[in-house]
Design a protein around this motif. Structure first.
Motif, PDB file in Angstrom:
ATOM      1  N   PHE A  15     -27.595   9.330  29.269  1.00  0.00           N
ATOM      2  CA  PHE A  15     -28.063   8.657  28.065  1.00  0.00           C
ATOM      3  C   PHE A  15     -27.461   9.311  26.827  1.00  0.00           C
ATOM      4  O   PHE A  15     -27.047  10.465  26.846  1.00  0.00           O
ATOM      5  N   PHE A  34     -35.484  16.174  30.704  1.00  0.00           N
ATOM      6  CA  PHE A  34     -36.938  16.354  30.661  1.00  0.00           C
ATOM      7  C   PHE A  34     -37.252  17.697  30.008  1.00  0.00           C
ATOM      8  O   PHE A  34     -36.857  18.743  30.520  1.00  0.00           O
ATOM      9  N   ARG A  40     -36.023  13.114  44.458  1.00  0.00           N
ATOM     10  CA  ARG A  40     -36.575  11.755  44.564  1.00  0.00           C
ATOM     11  C   ARG A  40     -35.871  10.972  45.654  1.00  0.00           C
ATOM     12  O   ARG A  40     -36.437  10.057  46.228  1.00  0.00           O
ATOM     13  N   ASP A  81     -41.773   9.495  24.015  1.00  0.00           N
ATOM     14  CA  ASP A  81     -40.584   8.671  24.177  1.00  0.00           C
ATOM     15  C   ASP A  81     -40.557   8.081  25.585  1.00  0.00           C
ATOM     16  O   ASP A  81     -40.348   8.798  26.558  1.00  0.00           O
ATOM     17  N   ARG A  95     -38.417   6.484  26.956  1.00  0.00           N
ATOM     18  CA  ARG A  95     -37.091   6.475  27.581  1.00  0.00           C
ATOM     19  C   ARG A  95     -36.947   7.604  28.601  1.00  0.00           C
ATOM     20  O   ARG A  95     -36.108   7.525  29.492  1.00  0.00           O
ATOM     21  N   TYR A  96     -37.796   8.654  28.472  1.00  0.00           N
ATOM     22  CA  TYR A  96     -37.792   9.683  29.523  1.00  0.00           C
ATOM     23  C   TYR A  96     -38.197   9.058  30.855  1.00  0.00           C
ATOM     24  O   TYR A  96     -37.704   9.443  31.905  1.00  0.00           O
ATOM     25  N   GLU A 126     -37.638   5.966  31.655  1.00  0.00           N
ATOM     26  CA  GLU A 126     -36.472   5.197  32.121  1.00  0.00           C
ATOM     27  C   GLU A 126     -35.469   6.127  32.797  1.00  0.00           C
ATOM     28  O   GLU A 126     -34.905   5.797  33.837  1.00  0.00           O
ATOM     29  N   ALA A 127     -35.273   7.291  32.198  1.00  0.00           N
ATOM     30  CA  ALA A 127     -34.345   8.260  32.784  1.00  0.00           C
ATOM     31  C   ALA A 127     -34.828   8.651  34.175  1.00  0.00           C
ATOM     32  O   ALA A 127     -34.032   8.732  35.122  1.00  0.00           O
ATOM     33  N   ALA A 128     -36.133   8.858  34.331  1.00  0.00           N
ATOM     34  CA  ALA A 128     -36.682   9.220  35.635  1.00  0.00           C
ATOM     35  C   ALA A 128     -36.432   8.106  36.638  1.00  0.00           C
ATOM     36  O   ALA A 128     -36.077   8.363  37.800  1.00  0.00           O
ATOM     37  N   ALA A 187     -37.002   7.755  40.687  1.00  0.00           N
ATOM     38  CA  ALA A 187     -38.452   7.956  40.699  1.00  0.00           C
ATOM     39  C   ALA A 187     -39.173   6.633  40.506  1.00  0.00           C
ATOM     40  O   ALA A 187     -38.880   5.887  39.575  1.00  0.00           O
ATOM     41  N   ARG A 190     -42.807   4.372  39.886  1.00  0.00           N
ATOM     42  CA  ARG A 190     -43.722   4.473  38.739  1.00  0.00           C
ATOM     43  C   ARG A 190     -44.738   5.593  38.907  1.00  0.00           C
ATOM     44  O   ARG A 190     -45.079   6.279  37.958  1.00  0.00           O
ATOM     45  N   THR A 231     -44.465   8.412  40.796  1.00  0.00           N
ATOM     46  CA  THR A 231     -43.789   9.711  40.662  1.00  0.00           C
ATOM     47  C   THR A 231     -43.430   9.972  39.206  1.00  0.00           C
ATOM     48  O   THR A 231     -43.588  11.087  38.704  1.00  0.00           O
ATOM     49  N   ARG A 240     -44.756  13.244  37.451  1.00  0.00           N
ATOM     50  CA  ARG A 240     -43.735  14.279  37.229  1.00  0.00           C
ATOM     51  C   ARG A 240     -43.192  14.311  35.808  1.00  0.00           C
ATOM     52  O   ARG A 240     -42.648  15.318  35.377  1.00  0.00           O
ATOM     53  N   VAL A 241     -43.252  13.184  35.121  1.00  0.00           N
ATOM     54  CA  VAL A 241     -42.635  13.124  33.795  1.00  0.00           C
ATOM     55  C   VAL A 241     -43.663  12.801  32.705  1.00  0.00           C
ATOM     56  O   VAL A 241     -43.826  13.558  31.744  1.00  0.00           O
ATOM     57  N   PRO A 257     -46.731  15.568  32.289  1.00  0.00           N
ATOM     58  CA  PRO A 257     -46.329  16.802  31.589  1.00  0.00           C
ATOM     59  C   PRO A 257     -45.968  16.573  30.123  1.00  0.00           C
ATOM     60  O   PRO A 257     -46.263  17.407  29.269  1.00  0.00           O
ATOM     61  N   LEU A 258     -45.350  15.402  29.827  1.00  0.00           N
ATOM     62  CA  LEU A 258     -44.948  15.125  28.447  1.00  0.00           C
ATOM     63  C   LEU A 258     -46.158  14.978  27.531  1.00  0.00           C
ATOM     64  O   LEU A 258     -46.125  15.400  26.374  1.00  0.00           O
TER      65      LEU A 258
END
Lengths: 351, 280
Positions: free
Chosen positions: A84, A90, A105, B177, B179-180, B182-184, B189, B191, B193, B197-198, B201-202
């Motif tokens: 991106f 993360f 994953r 955000d 978009r993190y 989306e990156a996952a 990953a 939904r 996970t 995982r993302v 924690p965010l």
């Protein structure tokens, strides 16, 4: 062998993207265009982050998207890696765990995923930074971690969204060189989205230029730079471009301005010449230059070691001159000069 | 060379300008601000002034105080856990999924915020009471009765405190955000996970902030608790209820209990704030 075969059609209220795209194994294609041309929309459609309105995405012979037959593959089940624009590492995970995220994953055990991630970081020369959180990485390092993270899932299609845009000029130079190496080693297809012509020319084997959702020109760097087909592409590659009617060695451009050209042409043609081919004189020049016209200086800007002078007149052109010439001719906005271009330096080619 | 004199000039100019700005606070703003602060602080100061400091150790050691305090902390914590388990997914749904009637759902979530807690207690009785819609079924099918039990206290507190958590977590999710996520997804990953995982924690700081608000609200809950769960020492008599009861018989006891509640709230809020809430 064609890895990606896609026809991306995405419709929004006031915008329509309609781009056919084919990429071979190991090939790097740059999708180049001005802001708002639809580059990022195309990338998101390929990744599955934006649904297609029509068309299809076929990867490695397998249909991922085909709205016509109600087929859609979720993002997480595509063999597509994405780097991106601002990397989106993360923030709560170390560089190593960021890279290990994908392999984990895809079913690897934790230990194997981390070993694989360590291997990728080593290839990116980042072993010493494995334990760092993203906020403690420099821009260039973060970019390489993002690339490692995308490549660690061994994607069939690698997508890069403005991979160098977030870097400062100096880092960009080094990172571009490294990126070139890593992209060369990637066996799958690579699509690079950028608005920077230099990135595209250096990193890509082939350019696809889109404007307003449509492909306006396509080809390798040499073909595109030699024969731009739109104003945007001409500006991108730094050429003065005119469209007009050709007859023999004359092309009538603008308000019936005759431009003498080297090639023999007829019908609708483009005529192009580099700014360095334009010579400026205080008086009407005597000599071999076939094209001379009176012009007015509109602006003077730095352009590398030279200065770029924009001229108003029967045809608007850009001229590259030395600082000495600017001083000698006292080139300030509003100054009247004579412009001259040799016919042999004007290339003409059919529309 | 040229930088030196300009620095010498700009330094003395900048200092008085800052001082002048500090002196320019309008009286029309300053007076109500100070009055507002007094309104918030004076009652607490009064509590401290009137506290029976000499007999405090003996009064604190009374069994009733510790029982009520223990029950309060216990039920408030359990109510917060209930709110976390149910409220975080609810907040996620509101922040990330588009579904019809979403505005109505969001409005319903905030109703307990504006509803008088006593009314909430009555409503809980109508549903979970022994003759209530769900209560009768719970009683006959499982032999479970909620009203006038410790579990009933937890339910009443969760009812009143959940909106605080949902609103805080939904806000954190909207600010995070997406978009993190989306990156996952591009890394394989799904939904669930991605959420564990993302996303979690965010938004952890937001969840912590919401949980603290939720816990504080549950700790102070009075109206719904006394209506739905009654006032039985050791079972449903939490600190606020004990304070209210003591007020009718023994003012000093009420002051002591209030003081304890005040100290517990302030200590925990301050401790959590430094650790999680203030960090970006």
């Amino acid at each position: 062998m064609t890895v990606l075969d896609a026809h991306l059609v995405v419709e929004r209220e006031t915008f329509r993207l309609d781009v056919p795209l084919r990429i071979a194994a190991g090939e790097v294609v740059a999708l180049l265009g001005p802001n708002g041309a639809g580059k990022t929309t195309a990338l998101r459609a390929l990744a599955g982050l934006r649904p297609l309105t029509a068309g299809h995405v076929t990867l490695d012979g397998l249909d991922l998207d085909r709205p016509g037959s109600r087929l859609w593959t979720p993002v997480e089940r595509r063999r597509v890696g994405v780097v991106f624009q601002d990397y989106l590492l993360f923030p709560h995970l170390s560089a190593l765990d960021n890279v290990a995220f994908g392999p984990r994953r895809r079913g690897l055990a934790k230990r194997d995923a981390r070993a694989k991630a360590a291997d990728w970081l080593k290839r990116m020369d980042l072993t010493d930074y494995a334990a760092r959180k993203p906020r403690h990485l420099s821009g260039g390092q973060a970019q390489r971690v993002a690339l490692a993270r995308a490549l660690a899932v061994e994607p069939t299609l690698l997508l890069l969204d403005e991979p160098l845009a977030a870097l400062d000029a100096r880092t960009r130079l080094d990172t571009r060189t490294e990126l070139h190496t890593h992209l060369g080693e990637h066996a799958g297809a690579t699509l690079l989205v950028t608005h920077d012509p230099l990135d595209a020319l250096i990193l890509a084997d082939r350019l696809v230029i889109i404007e307003d959702g449509r492909v306006v020109q396509e080809g390798d760097a040499a073909a595109v730079t030699a024969r731009p087909r739109t104003d945007y592409v001409a500006r991108l590659v730094g050429l003065n471009l005119f469209r007009g009617h050709g007859d023999g060695h004359d092309v009538r451009v603008g308000a019936d301005f005759p431009l003498a050209v080297a090639d023999r042409v007829s019908g609708e043609v483009f005529a192009a010449f580099p700014p360095s081919a334009v010579a400026l004189h205080p008086e009407r020049p005597e000599g071999s230059a076939r094209n001379t016209w009176p012009a007015t200086v509109a602006s003077v800007q730095h352009n590398g070691d030279n200065l770029r002078v924009r001229l108003d007149g029967p045809i608007p052109v850009a001229a590259d001159v030395t600082p000495a010439a600017v001083a000698q001719l006292r080139l300030v906005p509003g100054r009247e000069v004579w412009a001259a271009v040799k016919a042999t330096q004007v290339r003409a080619y059919p529309v | 060379m040229s930088a030196d004199p300009s620095a010498a000039v700009s330094a003395p100019v900048r200092a008085p300008r800052r001082r002048r700005r500090a002196g320019r606070v309008p009286v029309a703003l300053l007076v109500p601000a100070v009055l507002g602060l007094l309104l918030l602080v004076l009652p607490l100061a009064g509590l401290l002034v009137r506290a029976p400091w000499t007999t405090l150790p003996r009064r604190l050691a009374e069994p009733g105080v510790l029982t009520a305090l223990g029950l309060s902390v216990q039920t408030a914590t359990m109510a917060t856990v209930v709110c976390l388990v149910l409220g975080v997914p609810l907040a996620w749904l509101l922040a990330r999924v588009d579904f019809p009637g979403k505005r109505v759902v969001r409005a319903l979530v905030t109703v307990p915020l504006v509803l008088p807690p006593v009314v909430g207690g009555v409503a809980l009785l109508l549903v979970f009471g022994r003759k209530g819609i769900l209560g009768a079924w719970l009683d006959s099918a499982f032999g479970i009765t909620l009203p006038f039990t410790t579990a009933g206290v937890v339910l009443a507190e969760a009812f009143v405190a959940m909106p605080f958590l949902v609103i805080a977590v939904e806000g954190a999710l909207r600010a995070a955000d997406s978009r993190y996520e989306e990156a996952a997804a591009t890394l394989g990953a799904g939904r669930w996970t991605t959420f564990t995982r993302v996303t979690l924690p965010l938004v952890a700081p937001g969840i912590a902030a919401g949980a603290v608000l939720c816990w504080a609200r549950a700790l102070g809950e009075f109206g719904a608790t006394i209506t739905f769960a009654g006032n039985f020492p050791g079972r449903t008599q939490t600190m606020p209820l004990a304070v209210y009861l003591a007020l009718e018989t023994d003012l000093e006891a009420a002051i002591v209990l209030s003081l304890v509640l005040l100290v517990v709230s302030v200590v925990i809020l301050a401790g959590l704030r430094d650790r999680w809430i203030s960090s970006p």
